[in-house]
Design an enzyme around this catalytic site. Structure first.
Site, short mmCIF file in Angstrom:
data_model
loop_
_atom_site.label_atom_id
_atom_site.label_comp_id
_atom_site.label_asym_id
_atom_site.label_seq_id
_atom_site.Cartn_x
_atom_site.Cartn_y
_atom_site.Cartn_z
N GLY A 18 0.83 -1.21 0.00
CA GLY A 18 0.00 0.00 0.00
C GLY A 18 0.86 1.25 0.00
N VAL A 30 16.87 8.53 -1.40
CA VAL A 30 17.72 7.41 -1.85
C VAL A 30 18.53 7.86 -3.07
CG1 VAL A 30 17.68 5.10 -2.93
CG2 VAL A 30 16.26 5.57 -0.90
N ARG A 32 19.20 10.94 -4.22
CA ARG A 32 20.17 12.03 -3.98
C ARG A 32 21.35 11.55 -3.13
NH1 ARG A 32 16.96 17.43 -4.68
NH2 ARG A 32 16.44 17.01 -6.86
N ARG A 79 1.10 -5.25 -5.07
CA ARG A 79 1.33 -6.41 -4.19
C ARG A 79 1.54 -7.59 -5.12
NH1 ARG A 79 -2.78 -3.58 -1.04
NH2 ARG A 79 -1.81 -2.89 0.87
N ASP A 110 5.33 -4.86 5.95
CA ASP A 110 5.91 -6.17 6.28
C ASP A 110 5.94 -7.13 5.09
OD1 ASP A 110 3.21 -6.39 6.33
OD2 ASP A 110 3.08 -7.41 8.27
N GLY A 111 4.94 -7.03 4.18
CA GLY A 111 4.94 -7.87 2.98
C GLY A 111 6.16 -7.56 2.12
N THR A 132 4.30 2.65 5.75
CA THR A 132 2.92 2.17 5.80
C THR A 132 2.13 3.01 6.78
OG1 THR A 132 1.44 0.41 6.55
CG2 THR A 132 3.69 0.29 7.36
N ASP A 134 -0.19 2.07 8.44
CA ASP A 134 -0.63 1.23 9.57
C ASP A 134 0.31 1.34 10.77
OD1 ASP A 134 -2.49 0.41 7.69
OD2 ASP A 134 -1.42 -1.43 7.20
N ASP A 136 2.62 -0.53 11.65
CA ASP A 136 2.60 -1.84 12.33
C ASP A 136 3.89 -2.63 12.17
OD1 ASP A 136 2.31 -2.30 9.63
OD2 ASP A 136 0.69 -3.74 9.81
N ARG A 169 -26.29 13.29 17.01
CA ARG A 169 -26.23 11.90 16.55
C ARG A 169 -25.01 11.17 17.07
NH1 ARG A 169 -27.72 13.17 10.33
NH2 ARG A 169 -29.91 12.58 10.39
N ARG A 178 -5.25 -2.10 8.83
CA ARG A 178 -5.17 -3.55 8.61
C ARG A 178 -5.47 -4.28 9.92
NH1 ARG A 178 -3.32 -6.22 4.14
NH2 ARG A 178 -2.32 -4.39 3.31
N ILE A 258 -8.94 7.44 1.22
CA ILE A 258 -8.62 8.87 1.32
C ILE A 258 -7.49 9.07 2.33
CG2 ILE A 258 -10.28 9.54 3.14
CD1 ILE A 258 -10.95 11.87 1.00
N GLN A 259 -7.41 8.16 3.31
CA GLN A 259 -6.36 8.25 4.34
C GLN A 259 -4.96 8.01 3.78
OE1 GLN A 259 -8.10 6.06 8.15
NE2 GLN A 259 -8.93 5.29 6.24
N ARG A 260 -4.87 7.40 2.61
CA ARG A 260 -3.54 7.08 2.07
C ARG A 260 -2.98 8.18 1.18
NH1 ARG A 260 -3.97 1.05 0.87
NH2 ARG A 260 -3.43 1.56 -1.27
O1 F6P Z 1 -1.49 -1.39 4.55
C1 F6P Z 1 -2.07 -0.20 4.17
C2 F6P Z 1 -3.56 -0.37 3.96
O2 F6P Z 1 -4.10 0.88 3.60
C3 F6P Z 1 -4.32 -0.97 5.14
O3 F6P Z 1 -4.59 -0.02 6.14
C4 F6P Z 1 -5.54 -1.51 4.45
O4 F6P Z 1 -6.10 -2.58 5.19
C5 F6P Z 1 -5.01 -1.97 3.13
O5 F6P Z 1 -3.79 -1.28 2.91
C6 F6P Z 1 -5.93 -1.72 1.97
O6 F6P Z 1 -5.37 -2.30 0.85
P1 F6P Z 1 -5.85 -2.02 -0.65
O7 F6P Z 1 -5.31 -0.67 -1.04
O8 F6P Z 1 -5.25 -3.12 -1.42
O9 F6P Z 1 -7.34 -2.00 -0.62
#
Ligand code: F6P
Length: 328
Positions: A18, A30, A32, A79, A110-111, A132, A134, A136, A169, A178, A258-260
């Site tokens: 991701g 890297v 430079r 991936r 980690d992958g 990442t 995450d 993690d 609400r 993840r 959107i978080q990425r």
């Molecule tokens: O590892 C980053 C991440 O955004 C996780 O938070 C999420 O579970 C996963 O990748 C989503 O993967 P994809 O972009 O393949 O839907």
């Protein structure tokens, strides 16, 4: 200028898994840092698939200009299923030989590092950089992208709060992460959530969610913000349970990808730059099979296999503070 290790003339850099804001800053660093040491850099596109297929682009100082501020990754990412197979790994090794690559910098989670470990077992020098949202990766306190993703989620939830407050609400917001709750915990603290559900602490839905909302109501509040880590379950299921238990009808928001995206924060740019520099330093001085880490603010590195064997729980101190801040 430091001494270039005899064997290192040309290295490859790739982003995999991701994407995370700050990956471009790491690629730039890297390139430079390598050129600074007289080492050539080849960009490998689309992660490990690019190494299998020889999908490459030469990178010089100019090709990484004006990317430090850009989200995503100019090298694309993927991936790779094929890279998990011995055949795929052999093709990647062949590409390294064909291109005369003396080392690879792999930026990802980690992958990505499992792939890096496999490649290093074929005799290729590899260094990983943790990127990442995450956060993690156990061997490092911090992974590139976390700060930007957290701030994006915080900004979105602040907006949600306005409308939740007006309509009195309950909002259930699902954030990424993840299988880990680092992002949800941090975001929950920052938005002043009523309750936070993370995979590491979800034995008791009653105390972690229902009692928190109930307490908030007893304290006079009429809007509630529940933050759910995707690894703790679907926000829709959480909303359904809340409705069944306490008869309020939450609105669900899944923040999703959107978080990425978005412009990396200063923290992500600077961390990525420091990590990129360190990765080249390791390769240039003959190191291999290492992951760059930042622990207690200091840059360090660890054997990839050792790093992958570690486990990272949520921050206990943050969780203790959260317990005191929620349900009021
Ligand atoms: O590892 C980053 C991440 O955004 C996780 O938070 C999420 O579970 C996963 O990748 C989503 O993967 P994809 O972009 O393949 O839907």
């Amino acid at each position: 200028m430091n001494q270039v290790h005899n064997a290192v003339r040309r290295i490859g850099v790739l982003t995999s898994g991701g994407d995370a804001p700050g990956m471009n800053a790491a690629v730039r660093a890297v390139v430079r840092s390598a050129i600074f040491r007289g080492i050539e850099v080849v960009g490998i596109r689309r992660g490990w698939n690019g190494l299998i297929n020889g999908d490459i682009v030469r990178l010089d100082e100019k090709s990484v200009a004006h990317i430090i501020n850009r989200g995503g990754t100019i090298l694309y990412t993927a991936r790779s299923e094929e890279f998990r197979t011995p055949e795929g790994q052999q093709k990647a090794v062949n590409t390294c030989k064909l291109l005369g690559l003396d080392g690879i910098v792999a930026i990802g989670g980690d992958g990505t590092f499992r792939g890096a470990l496999a490649l290093s077992q074929h005799g290729i020098s590899v260094v990983g950089i943790p990127g990442t949202i995450d956060n993690d990766i156990a061997c490092t306190n911090y992974c590139i992208g976390f700060d930007t993703a957290a701030n994006t989620a915080i900004e979105c939830i602040d907006k949600l709060r306005d409308t939740m407050q007006s309509h009195e609400r309950c909002s259930v917001v699902e954030v990424m992460g993840r299988n880990a709750g680092h992002l949800a915990l941090y975001v929950g603290l920052a938005v002043g959530a009523t309750a936070v559900l993370v995979p590491e602490q979800q034995e008791n839905f009653q105390t972690e969610v229902i009692e928190k909302i109930r307490n908030a109501r007893l304290n006079g509040f009429t809007h509630y913000m529940v933050v759910v880590a995707e690894g703790a379950g679907s926000a829709y299921d959480v909303a359904k349970k809340i409705k069944e238990e306490i008869c309020i009808e939450p609105r669900v928001t899944v923040l999703g990808h959107i978080q990425r995206g978005g412009t990396p924060t200063g923290r992500d740019r600077v961390t990525a730059t420091r990590m990129g520099y360190r990765a080249v330093d390791i390769l240039a001085t003959g190191g291999t099979n290492r992951v760059v880490c930042i622990n207690d603010g200091r840059m360090c590195d660890i054997d990839i296999e050792e790093g992958l064997a570690l486990h990272k729980g949520i921050d206990e101190e943050e969780w203790t503070v959260l317990e005191a801040m929620t349900g009021v």
